[in-house]
Design a protein around this motif. Structure first.
Motif, short mmCIF file in Angstrom:
data_model
loop_
_atom_site.label_atom_id
_atom_site.label_comp_id
_atom_site.label_asym_id
_atom_site.label_seq_id
_atom_site.Cartn_x
_atom_site.Cartn_y
_atom_site.Cartn_z
N LYS A 1 0.84 -1.19 0.00
CA LYS A 1 0.00 0.00 0.00
C LYS A 1 0.88 1.25 0.00
O LYS A 1 0.59 2.23 -0.69
CB LYS A 1 -0.93 -0.01 1.22
N LEU B 1 3.69 1.50 -1.34
CA LEU B 1 4.27 1.64 -2.67
C LEU B 1 3.21 1.92 -3.73
O LEU B 1 3.54 2.13 -4.90
CB LEU B 1 5.02 0.35 -3.03
N GLY B 2 1.98 1.96 -3.33
CA GLY B 2 0.89 2.09 -4.27
C GLY B 2 0.40 3.51 -4.49
O GLY B 2 -0.65 3.72 -5.09
N ASP B 3 1.17 4.47 -4.04
CA ASP B 3 0.78 5.87 -4.23
C ASP B 3 1.86 6.62 -5.01
O ASP B 3 3.04 6.56 -4.64
CB ASP B 3 0.57 6.53 -2.88
N PRO B 4 1.47 7.33 -6.07
CA PRO B 4 2.43 8.03 -6.93
C PRO B 4 3.36 8.97 -6.15
O PRO B 4 4.56 8.99 -6.43
CB PRO B 4 1.54 8.82 -7.88
N ILE C 1 5.88 6.88 -4.26
CA ILE C 1 6.82 6.27 -5.21
C ILE C 1 7.85 7.29 -5.65
O ILE C 1 9.05 7.00 -5.68
CB ILE C 1 6.07 5.72 -6.44
N ARG C 2 7.40 8.49 -5.95
CA ARG C 2 8.33 9.53 -6.42
C ARG C 2 9.34 9.87 -5.32
O ARG C 2 10.52 10.05 -5.59
CB ARG C 2 7.56 10.78 -6.84
N ASN D 1 11.76 6.93 -4.97
CA ASN D 1 12.63 6.89 -6.14
C ASN D 1 13.73 7.96 -6.05
O ASN D 1 14.88 7.73 -6.42
CB ASN D 1 11.80 7.11 -7.41
#
Lengths: 107, 107
Positions: free
Chosen positions: A27, A29-32, A35-36, A39
């Motif tokens: 969960k 990792l499931g949000d933009p 993730i940004r 990253n």
DNA sequence: TTGTTATATGCTAATATGTTCATATAATGA
DNA sequence: TCATTATATGAACATATTAGCATATAACAA
């Protein structure tokens, strides 16, 4: 017959604790936005402001999401004066993120 | 200076298409019901009813989640009479799921 | 055709999630 | 102390997600 343990270590169903951790982590990792952020933290540690400016996301949003990630021990931070430098704190999860990014790119 | 491409293939920020796919896929893995279904499909294909009975989840819920997973091409199915046999359809994502489950167990 | 089994779908209610604004806290320097 | 910079927090809102019920469809057998 439920929860029969297979030779290969797999079970027909997962225990609730594992299920909880796995779903929580995915969960995360499931949000933009998250993730940004992750990253960006892949290569280097960043202050909150660096994240805000690099990704052009509001400060409170970044802060909220960092807290979220910190609660899951996906990031950690160190203080230097008033500045907090965040970095990732779970190599394995970062590797999984990298794999998924590569997977998505190759399509 | 934004979106500078690193030697190792990483970018400072991800392009929106990749971001969308990655977040969608992780979101799919971020729900306990879907995790349990995919975990069940790890070794063998299953009919909807097998899933319903093995995991003790209502039929409509299973069906909704299977549609969700099918839309993302994470599962596929074949028909045999009135029975639909579902199986996983993305080795790489299944591998990622396995890794995360192992990761969660070893804590 | 009718009945039966297997599965899908539309709708709804409850809950969860993500962002924003406004404000609070914390460290530091003048 | 006060001002400044950096970050965190609380509340409110909009939106997304999930599960469940009721019902629809699809394949098949009698």
């Amino acid at each position: 017959m439920e929860d029969f343990e297979y030779e290969n270590g797999f079970t027909q169903d997962l225990d609730s604790e594992t299920l909880f951790i796995v779903s929580q982590t995915f969960k995360a990792l499931g949000d933009p936005t998250r993730i940004r952020i992750l990253n960006l933290l892949f290569n280097k540690e960043c202050s909150v402001n660096e994240i805000v400016e690099t990704l052009d996301i509001r400060q409170s949003t970044v802060s909220h999401q960092l807290r979220f990630l910190k609660n899951l021990r996906l990031v950690k931070f160190r203080r230097e004066g008033t500045t907090l430098y965040y970095s990732h704190d779970d190599e394995h999860v970062m590797l999984i993120l990298k794999q998924m990014i590569d997977h998505a790119c190759h399509n």
